[in-house]
Every structure is written in C-alpha cells, then in structure tokens.
Scaffold this active site. Sequence first.
Site, PDB file in Angstrom:
ATOM      1  N   LYS A 154     -18.733   8.121  -5.794  1.00  0.00           N
ATOM      2  CA  LYS A 154     -17.731   8.983  -6.426  1.00  0.00           C
ATOM      3  C   LYS A 154     -16.573   8.120  -6.903  1.00  0.00           C
ATOM      4  O   LYS A 154     -16.199   7.142  -6.234  1.00  0.00           O
ATOM      5  CB  LYS A 154     -17.252   9.993  -5.378  1.00  0.00           C
ATOM      6  CG  LYS A 154     -16.374  11.098  -5.906  1.00  0.00           C
ATOM      7  CD  LYS A 154     -16.117  12.116  -4.775  1.00  0.00           C
ATOM      8  CE  LYS A 154     -15.334  13.304  -5.291  1.00  0.00           C
ATOM      9  NZ  LYS A 154     -15.177  14.348  -4.254  1.00  0.00           N
ATOM     10  N   SER A 164     -16.798  19.359  -0.844  1.00  0.00           N
ATOM     11  CA  SER A 164     -17.230  18.675  -2.063  1.00  0.00           C
ATOM     12  C   SER A 164     -18.487  17.829  -1.950  1.00  0.00           C
ATOM     13  O   SER A 164     -18.904  17.232  -2.933  1.00  0.00           O
ATOM     14  CB  SER A 164     -16.113  17.783  -2.574  1.00  0.00           C
ATOM     15  OG  SER A 164     -15.219  18.578  -3.282  1.00  0.00           O
ATOM     16  N   SER A 191     -16.483  18.771  -5.583  1.00  0.00           N
ATOM     17  CA  SER A 191     -16.030  17.922  -6.653  1.00  0.00           C
ATOM     18  C   SER A 191     -16.878  16.661  -6.825  1.00  0.00           C
ATOM     19  O   SER A 191     -16.704  15.942  -7.821  1.00  0.00           O
ATOM     20  CB  SER A 191     -14.570  17.524  -6.402  1.00  0.00           C
ATOM     21  OG  SER A 191     -14.463  16.794  -5.200  1.00  0.00           O
TER      22      SER A 191
HETATM   23  N1  GLN Z   1     -13.177  23.089  -3.912  1.00  0.00           N
HETATM   24  C1  GLN Z   1     -12.262  22.613  -2.924  1.00  0.00           C
HETATM   25  C2  GLN Z   1     -10.932  22.260  -3.556  1.00  0.00           C
HETATM   26  O1  GLN Z   1     -10.815  22.403  -4.714  1.00  0.00           O
HETATM   27  C3  GLN Z   1     -12.835  21.432  -2.191  1.00  0.00           C
HETATM   28  C4  GLN Z   1     -12.825  20.203  -2.989  1.00  0.00           C
HETATM   29  C5  GLN Z   1     -13.090  18.972  -2.202  1.00  0.00           C
HETATM   30  O2  GLN Z   1     -13.687  18.988  -1.135  1.00  0.00           O
HETATM   31  N2  GLN Z   1     -12.623  17.857  -2.759  1.00  0.00           N
HETATM   32  O3  GLN Z   1     -10.028  21.870  -2.900  1.00  0.00           O
END
Ligand code: GLN
Length: 438
Positions: free
Chosen positions: A34, A133, A109
Amino acid sequence: MKVENLELVNEKYNVFSSFVGDVETDTLFTFSAKDSLVAKGFEATAGSMILKGYRPPFDATSIRKMREAGGFLIGKTNMDEFGFGTFSVNSAFGIPKNPFDTERSCGGSSGGSACAAAIFDNHVSLGVSTGGSIACPASFCGVYGLTPSYGRVSRYGLIDYGNSLDKVGLLSFRASDLRKYLPVISGIDEHDPTSAVQPDLKLGQKVMKSVAIPREALMEGNISKDVLKCFEESIEILKSMSIDVEYISMPILKYSIPAYYVIATSEASTNLARYCGMRYGQQEGDLTVKFDDYFSSFRSRYFGMEAKRRILLGTYARMAGYADKYYNKAVRVREAIIADYRKHFERFDAVITPTMPFISPKFDDISVMSALDSYKVDFLTVPPNIAGLPHLSVPCGYSEKMPIGLLFTSAHWNEDALIDIAERWDLAFDVRHADVIV
Ligand code: GLN
C-alpha cells in the site's frame, strides 16, 4: 496471471500508483505494498496529491523485512487518500477496479493491494487497516485478508492515519501465505514502541474449535439477502469442520462506528498538520505571502475533499472544552468494547460476522452515497479494529459473480487460531479466480 505486463495491467485495473519497469525473476517471491508504507526507490504518496513527488530515503520496517526475506517489491498500490474511505474512490492516482467486474470497487482503503492479490499468481500484498481497510477489500476482491493485533507489526515507515488504530497486514489469494509471511513482518521494532509489548508469535499451537455470532451485528445494519444467505451456508461449513457455533449478544457494538470516527478523525487531523508544503512532497508556492496564508492555500489546493472533511471533523471533536463530550467518551466506549470481546473470548476462539454487508457496489452507486452512508457500511469491520484485535476475512461465497467475505475476530495476539482456520477453510471452500484479461 503471472507477475508481468504491469503497465497493461495498470491501464486496465489502476492497481499501482507507481511500479517497477522490470520484474526481477530470480527472486524468491514478489510483493506489493500500500502506498502509505514507504519504500526506498519508490514515491510514497498515501494516495494524496499533497505528497506527490515525496521520495522517502528509507524502507518501512515491514517492507525492509519482506525484502530481507527475499521478496521483490513490484509496486506501490493505489488507496484512499491517507486511508480515508471504504471504496478507494478517494485516491488521487487512479481508482483501482475490481478484477471480477471493472465497474465495481475493489473496496478500501487498501483497494490496490487487494486487486494485486486477486490478479497476480504467487503474490502477496501488504495492506494497512485502521477501521477495516484490509478486510473490506479482501472481501470485495475474493482474497484472504489478515489484520494482525495492534502492535504485532511495526508501524515504522507508515504514513499514519490514526496512530492508535493503524495495523499493517497481509492480503493474498493463498491462505498458506499468511503462515509464511506473518512471521516475516511481525516482531518488536525499536523504532515503534507500540510493537514492544507483544508476546512471541507462536504458530501451529492453536486450533479454532468454537465461534460466536453476535446477534445484534446481523440485525443492525441492513445486510443484504445474498450476504446473509452466504453467511448461513458458511456456518454449515464451519459445523462440518467440527467447529461449535453459538449466538451471543453484544449490544455495545452499535457504538463502535461513532466512537471510531471520533477517535480516527481526531488522530488524523493532528497527523495531517505536518503536510503544509514545507517538508514532504509538493513544495512550490508563493513564499512572499504570510506563512499561514501559504499553508492554507497549499492545503486547500492539494488535500482532497474527504481529507478536508476528516480534518474538520477531527479538529471539532478535539476542540477545547469538548474533549469530555466526544474524544474521552469515545475512548471509554473503546474500553467497553474491548472488555466485552474479552468476556466472550473466555468461551470462544473467535467472533464471526459477514465482512461487508453487501457485494462490491458499482462506482455509479458509490457516487450517490453520502459521506455518512459510506461511514456506516463499516459497522462489521470497525469493532475488531477499534479494539485492536486480530481479524481475518476469507472468501465464503459469490453472488452476481462477485465475492462475499466472512470475518473472524480472535483475542489479542491470537493470530494463530486465525491462520489455522484460514488454511482449513481453504481446503473446505473453493475460492474462485477472477478472469483477468489484459
Ligand atoms: N473506511 C474506514 C475509514 O474511512 C476505514 C479505513 C481504514 O481502515 N483505513 O476510516
């Protein structure tokens, strides 16, 4: 497909924000990461225009360890800006497209990482989870996604979203990769004090024998019929593996989402303060104006909409005089959630739910969702994340040819039981490859 033709793959699927020209073929394995994990030789943008051009001079600990184990890093994967999102549509360098249907999201994400794991043979991808994510994109792309306990894997070299929540983990098409690579990336790192308290990672000692289903989780948040049906079929598969399945009650779970978004945005808003056009990434600007005008114009121009929203939300929640109303209350909710899970882990090896309430949505449908709608869809993945618990999403079925995921959450430091079930699940369930055509 083989790890080759990265350019063609990227044209079609937007997997990477940057990638290598030539894949070295004499390495032990290939991996991707990532784009919030820094790696020498690659730009690190965390999906944000504000970091464009930032070339870190060092490797994140997890990347260094993968390289030392013989891995070849093929690219940095597209993601929601700083991890803010559930569908990877808040990505400044291309929105990853689902290998099962390019009109649909890879999840977020860590969407690009799940996409890479679904597309390439013999490939593992590093993802990061703050509120789900790794599990969400694993579910949408039909791969295994393991989020270890908070503190198991060093966060050194990670461009932070929320420091008390961020966890580096693995996405792969093969369950066996989890056993192989978790020991590689885990362990105490003097650069990350939160990694220092961990007990040794011991694998091969625990077998998953019992799981609990929190009734409220299934009733609360509009889980689609196809996901519920698939969840019920999964319960039968677990029973056929001699695993006890029982229903429990965890009413506290309904407070996870509000508490999470208070904590996560509070931390994010302080983390993002460092991006002001002076240290990392983009730096051109009019230096003759007053310094705060310089910072504001810079931040207005290069942060995306969702980053701005999170800065506003988090700053509001942290305002002087409001700490008891929001942040401190959210921290108390987090403690109560941890305590409730602990109680259940005295009797069960894991808590299970579907991973996401629906199959991956089409981009057209995502575009009409409000911010609040998209925050709410995380109600199944946020609870283990806010509690810092290890969790695993496994592919457990298909509807409209799209994958569905099943989520196992186990006690702190008990990745062992998750890896055990991942491998046994892989034998019991026929995981499908996406038809990848480039
Ligand atoms: N969808 C969640 C957020 O927007 C989790 C995202 C994540 O784990 N980076 O915070």
